[in-house]
Design a protein around this motif. Structure first.
Motif, PDB file in Angstrom:
ATOM      1  N   ASN A  91       0.810  -1.222   0.000  1.00 44.82           N
ATOM      2  CA  ASN A  91       0.000   0.000   0.000  1.00 44.82           C
ATOM      3  C   ASN A  91       0.843   1.272   0.000  1.00 44.82           C
ATOM      4  N   VAL A  92       2.029   1.210   0.532  1.00 41.30           N
ATOM      5  CA  VAL A  92       2.902   2.375   0.528  1.00 41.30           C
ATOM      6  C   VAL A  92       3.262   2.742  -0.908  1.00 41.30           C
ATOM      7  N   TRP A  93       3.580   1.745  -1.713  1.00 41.67           N
ATOM      8  CA  TRP A  93       3.906   1.998  -3.112  1.00 41.67           C
ATOM      9  C   TRP A  93       2.674   2.468  -3.876  1.00 41.67           C
ATOM     10  N   ARG A  94       1.513   1.902  -3.545  1.00 49.23           N
ATOM     11  CA  ARG A  94       0.280   2.329  -4.202  1.00 49.23           C
ATOM     12  C   ARG A  94       0.006   3.799  -3.916  1.00 49.23           C
ATOM     13  N   ASN A  95       0.172   4.226  -2.677  1.00 45.47           N
ATOM     14  CA  ASN A  95      -0.035   5.626  -2.321  1.00 45.47           C
ATOM     15  C   ASN A  95       0.997   6.533  -2.983  1.00 45.47           C
ATOM     16  N   PHE A  96       2.197   6.044  -3.126  1.00 45.49           N
ATOM     17  CA  PHE A  96       3.234   6.812  -3.820  1.00 45.49           C
ATOM     18  C   PHE A  96       2.791   7.131  -5.253  1.00 45.49           C
ATOM     19  N   PHE A  97       2.312   6.121  -5.964  1.00 48.12           N
ATOM     20  CA  PHE A  97       1.887   6.329  -7.344  1.00 48.12           C
ATOM     21  C   PHE A  97       0.577   7.104  -7.418  1.00 48.12           C
ATOM     22  N   ARG A  98      -0.300   6.949  -6.456  1.00 49.39           N
ATOM     23  CA  ARG A  98      -1.522   7.756  -6.428  1.00 49.39           C
ATOM     24  C   ARG A  98      -1.191   9.237  -6.253  1.00 49.39           C
ATOM     25  N   ARG A  99      -0.297   9.537  -5.332  1.00 46.99           N
ATOM     26  CA  ARG A  99       0.102  10.934  -5.107  1.00 46.99           C
ATOM     27  C   ARG A  99       0.813  11.511  -6.328  1.00 46.99           C
ATOM     28  N   ARG A 100       1.621  10.692  -6.946  1.00 44.74           N
ATOM     29  CA  ARG A 100       2.305  11.130  -8.161  1.00 44.74           C
ATOM     30  C   ARG A 100       1.292  11.406  -9.270  1.00 44.74           C
ATOM     31  N   PHE A 101       0.296  10.564  -9.351  1.00 47.47           N
ATOM     32  CA  PHE A 101      -0.775  10.761 -10.338  1.00 47.47           C
ATOM     33  C   PHE A 101      -1.508  12.079 -10.100  1.00 47.47           C
ATOM     34  N   PHE A 102      -1.909  12.353  -8.878  1.00 52.64           N
ATOM     35  CA  PHE A 102      -2.645  13.574  -8.595  1.00 52.64           C
ATOM     36  C   PHE A 102      -1.770  14.820  -8.790  1.00 52.64           C
ATOM     37  N   ASP A 103      -0.491  14.719  -8.521  1.00 46.92           N
ATOM     38  CA  ASP A 103       0.408  15.845  -8.800  1.00 46.92           C
ATOM     39  C   ASP A 103       0.498  16.124 -10.304  1.00 46.92           C
ATOM     40  N   LYS A 104       0.579  15.070 -11.095  1.00 45.99           N
ATOM     41  CA  LYS A 104       0.639  15.242 -12.556  1.00 45.99           C
ATOM     42  C   LYS A 104      -0.663  15.826 -13.090  1.00 45.99           C
ATOM     43  N   ILE A 105      -1.769  15.384 -12.547  1.00 42.96           N
ATOM     44  CA  ILE A 105      -3.070  15.890 -12.992  1.00 42.96           C
ATOM     45  C   ILE A 105      -3.212  17.365 -12.649  1.00 42.96           C
ATOM     46  N   LEU A 106      -2.781  17.750 -11.473  1.00 43.70           N
ATOM     47  CA  LEU A 106      -2.875  19.159 -11.091  1.00 43.70           C
ATOM     48  C   LEU A 106      -1.963  20.040 -11.938  1.00 43.70           C
ATOM     49  N   SER A 107      -0.802  19.533 -12.300  1.00 42.08           N
ATOM     50  CA  SER A 107       0.119  20.335 -13.091  1.00 42.08           C
ATOM     51  C   SER A 107      -0.327  20.474 -14.551  1.00 42.08           C
ATOM     52  N   SER A 108      -1.078  19.498 -15.049  1.00 46.51           N
ATOM     53  CA  SER A 108      -1.608  19.618 -16.416  1.00 46.51           C
ATOM     54  C   SER A 108      -2.959  20.317 -16.331  1.00 46.51           C
ATOM     55  N   ASN A 109      -3.129  21.327 -17.109  1.00 41.14           N
ATOM     56  CA  ASN A 109      -4.357  22.115 -17.076  1.00 41.14           C
ATOM     57  C   ASN A 109      -5.350  21.554 -18.083  1.00 41.14           C
ATOM     58  N   ILE A 110      -6.197  20.656 -17.625  1.00 39.18           N
ATOM     59  CA  ILE A 110      -7.222  20.073 -18.480  1.00 39.18           C
ATOM     60  C   ILE A 110      -8.439  20.983 -18.419  1.00 39.18           C
ATOM     61  N   THR A 111      -8.830  21.512 -19.554  1.00 35.46           N
ATOM     62  CA  THR A 111      -9.908  22.494 -19.573  1.00 35.46           C
ATOM     63  C   THR A 111     -11.270  21.879 -19.862  1.00 35.46           C
ATOM     64  N   LYS A 112     -11.302  20.674 -20.384  1.00 37.15           N
ATOM     65  CA  LYS A 112     -12.578  20.045 -20.705  1.00 37.15           C
ATOM     66  C   LYS A 112     -13.197  19.432 -19.464  1.00 37.15           C
ATOM     67  N   ASN A 113     -14.498  19.327 -19.461  1.00 36.60           N
ATOM     68  CA  ASN A 113     -15.224  18.826 -18.288  1.00 36.60           C
ATOM     69  C   ASN A 113     -15.539  17.345 -18.458  1.00 36.60           C
TER      70      ASN A 113
END
Length: 111
Positions: free
Chosen positions: A54-76
């Motif tokens: 689970n530690v590795w899973r959380n690592f990749f989840r956090r990395r995923f959310f950081d990447k999503i926040l840094s990319s500006n997706i404008t579509k809904n």
């Protein structure tokens, strides 16, 4: 982390997976549906076979959310990223982390 309004609940994730329009990469599949909100919502499914614990899973989840926040997706859209079961991600392997990031960037660019 990302605020709760941008995350999909388990029920909404299942709804998106049933009404799927997929995009595929080597290790990750993106399913998405349009929503009627003024923002996009995200979720990631990482199987227990893809990571060691689970530690590795959380690592990749956090990395995923950081990447999503840094990319500006404008579509809904409501988007669910599903990691394929046969892919193995290792927190300490740089090649594994880079392939994860590369697949995410590819799928985000396809939206």
């Amino acid at each position: 982390m990302i605020s709760k309004k941008y995350r999909l609940t388990e029920r909404e994730t299942k709804r998106v997976l049933h009404k799927w329009k997929p995009f595929f990469s080597y290790h990750i599949v993106l399913n998405y549906t349009p929503n009627k909100l003024w923002f996009s919502r995200y979720s990631i499914v990482i199987w227990s076979k893809s990571v060691k614990n689970n530690v590795w899973r959380n690592f990749f989840r956090r990395r995923f959310f950081d990447k999503i926040l840094s990319s500006n997706i404008t579509k809904n859209y409501d988007m669910v990223f599903v990691v394929k079961k046969q892919s193995k991600f290792d927190k300490w392997d740089l090649e594994s982390i880079l392939s994860f990031d590369k697949d995410l960037q590819f799928l985000i660019s396809k939206i």
